[in-house]
Write an enzyme that holds these catalytic residues in place. Sequence first.
Site, short mmCIF file in Angstrom:
data_model
loop_
_atom_site.label_atom_id
_atom_site.label_comp_id
_atom_site.label_asym_id
_atom_site.label_seq_id
_atom_site.Cartn_x
_atom_site.Cartn_y
_atom_site.Cartn_z
N ASP A 149 -63.89 -15.64 52.86
CA ASP A 149 -64.28 -16.28 51.61
C ASP A 149 -63.62 -17.65 51.56
O ASP A 149 -62.69 -17.92 52.32
CB ASP A 149 -64.00 -15.43 50.35
CG ASP A 149 -62.62 -14.80 50.29
OD1 ASP A 149 -61.70 -15.29 50.99
OD2 ASP A 149 -62.44 -13.83 49.54
N HIS A 189 -59.58 -15.79 54.98
CA HIS A 189 -59.58 -16.17 53.56
C HIS A 189 -59.19 -17.65 53.50
O HIS A 189 -58.05 -18.01 53.72
CB HIS A 189 -58.57 -15.33 52.78
CG HIS A 189 -58.91 -13.88 52.74
ND1 HIS A 189 -60.03 -13.41 52.08
CD2 HIS A 189 -58.31 -12.80 53.28
CE1 HIS A 189 -60.09 -12.08 52.21
NE2 HIS A 189 -59.06 -11.69 52.94
N GLU A 225 -63.19 -10.80 56.61
CA GLU A 225 -63.07 -10.87 55.14
C GLU A 225 -63.26 -12.30 54.64
O GLU A 225 -62.58 -12.75 53.71
CB GLU A 225 -61.69 -10.36 54.69
CG GLU A 225 -61.36 -8.97 55.19
CD GLU A 225 -60.04 -8.42 54.65
OE1 GLU A 225 -59.47 -9.00 53.71
OE2 GLU A 225 -59.60 -7.38 55.17
N ASN A 242 -56.33 -5.95 62.43
CA ASN A 242 -56.89 -6.88 61.45
C ASN A 242 -55.77 -7.59 60.69
O ASN A 242 -54.78 -6.97 60.33
CB ASN A 242 -57.72 -6.05 60.45
CG ASN A 242 -58.62 -6.87 59.55
OD1 ASN A 242 -59.48 -7.62 60.04
ND2 ASN A 242 -58.46 -6.74 58.25
N GLU A 288 -52.59 -6.01 58.76
CA GLU A 288 -51.51 -6.86 58.21
C GLU A 288 -50.09 -6.40 58.56
O GLU A 288 -49.23 -6.31 57.68
CB GLU A 288 -51.67 -6.98 56.69
CG GLU A 288 -53.04 -7.49 56.27
CD GLU A 288 -53.19 -7.70 54.76
OE1 GLU A 288 -52.30 -7.27 54.01
OE2 GLU A 288 -54.19 -8.29 54.35
C1 XIL Z 1 -58.44 -6.21 48.27
C2 XIL Z 1 -59.61 -5.75 47.42
O1 XIL Z 1 -60.66 -6.66 47.55
C3 XIL Z 1 -59.18 -5.60 45.99
O2 XIL Z 1 -60.23 -5.00 45.22
C4 XIL Z 1 -57.92 -4.74 45.88
O3 XIL Z 1 -57.46 -4.73 44.55
C5 XIL Z 1 -56.83 -5.28 46.79
O4 XIL Z 1 -57.33 -5.37 48.11
N1 XIL Z 1 -56.84 -8.12 52.72
C6 XIL Z 1 -57.42 -6.90 52.97
C7 XIL Z 1 -58.27 -6.26 51.93
O5 XIL Z 1 -57.33 -6.40 54.10
O6 XIL Z 1 -58.22 -4.87 51.99
C8 XIL Z 1 -57.90 -6.74 50.55
O7 XIL Z 1 -58.83 -6.19 49.63
C9 XIL Z 1 -57.89 -8.26 50.50
C10 XIL Z 1 -56.88 -8.81 51.46
#
Ligand code: XIL
Length: 330
Positions: free
Chosen positions: A250, A216, A248, A180, A132
């Site tokens: 969802d 996401h 990631e 990422n 990020e």
């Molecule tokens: C999130 C976790 O799922 C949570 O438990 C934590 O509180 C915050 O981070 N992008 C990412 C992940 O790269 O590491 C993040 O994970 C979600 C967004």
Amino acid sequence: MTLRDAAAKRGLLIGTCISAAALTEPDYVEVAGREFNQAEPENEMKFGVIHPRRDTNPNPYDFSGADAIVEFALQHNMKARGHCFVWHSQVGDWVTSTSHTPDELSKVLDSHIQTVASRYAGKVYAWDVVNEAFEEDGSLRHTVWYDEPGIGLAENGTAYIEQSFRWARQYDPSTALYYNDYSCDTINPKSDAVYEMVKDFKTRNVPIDGVGFQMHLHLDSNNPATLESIKQNLQRFADLDIDVQITEMDVALESPDEDSLAQQAEIYRAIFEICLGIPRVTAIQTWGFTDKHSWIPGFTKGQKGWALLLDEHYAVKPAYTRILETLQAS
Ligand code: XIL
């Protein structure tokens, strides 16, 4: 037939993030080991969790959670994926609330990557080296690592990212190195900026092996223009001769009604189909697998999200079934 069996037939990794705390639940362990062939710590390898104290402390690192997840993965014949060395969030207070010179900060990060990459060398097959680093408009995000105070290379834009990849390659030459990010799934100013960086890195032989797209999503992604843009975007990154992974995924819902669950299943199906059509996509990972353990409620303050493949009682949802069918049909 399980997701991992169906994915393995296609030579695809199907992953989930794992929370060390949840590994005490038998259902959680059973389903994760049965359905997935890749695991990644949800939080346990992040800087502030794995390296909570300054290096002058006799015990600066806490590997307990990360070790437990890597062990779990290897015991279940899953690939372990690392996340992440460089991120603006979940950095230890000892880094963000004390003032470091760029030179001191550079030593902190170099030594952090050395310690963590070496510890998991041979066990973690791929790492998110930098997570990020860009804003939605394509500019670099201001962070402790970039320019606040940064590791001394801010005037050169992505040079601190490049340095992080070089350290990672040096300390674990055999792991695959990923950039990422989120909201760069479609073609947009942010994905354009990441694309230009990767192109530049490839031209100059900076060690980068892949890009992770967090993916996401929400129900509004369920339209042909968005899906087509995702397809073209993943393809243009693959054409840079790097691997592409979904890291990631969802799909958050406002409510778990029948219609929403069906649309959610359709989005999962469409993303899997796009990925199966691009040979350089090597893994698809969801950010958890049961709605019982999802980051969405915590993040969106109270909304449940119902974003994953199994409900909070570990029953499969339509999305699970559609993915399994899609993998089997491919
Ligand atoms: C999130 C976790 O799922 C949570 O438990 C934590 O509180 C915050 O981070 N992008 C990412 C992940 O790269 O590491 C993040 O994970 C979600 C967004």
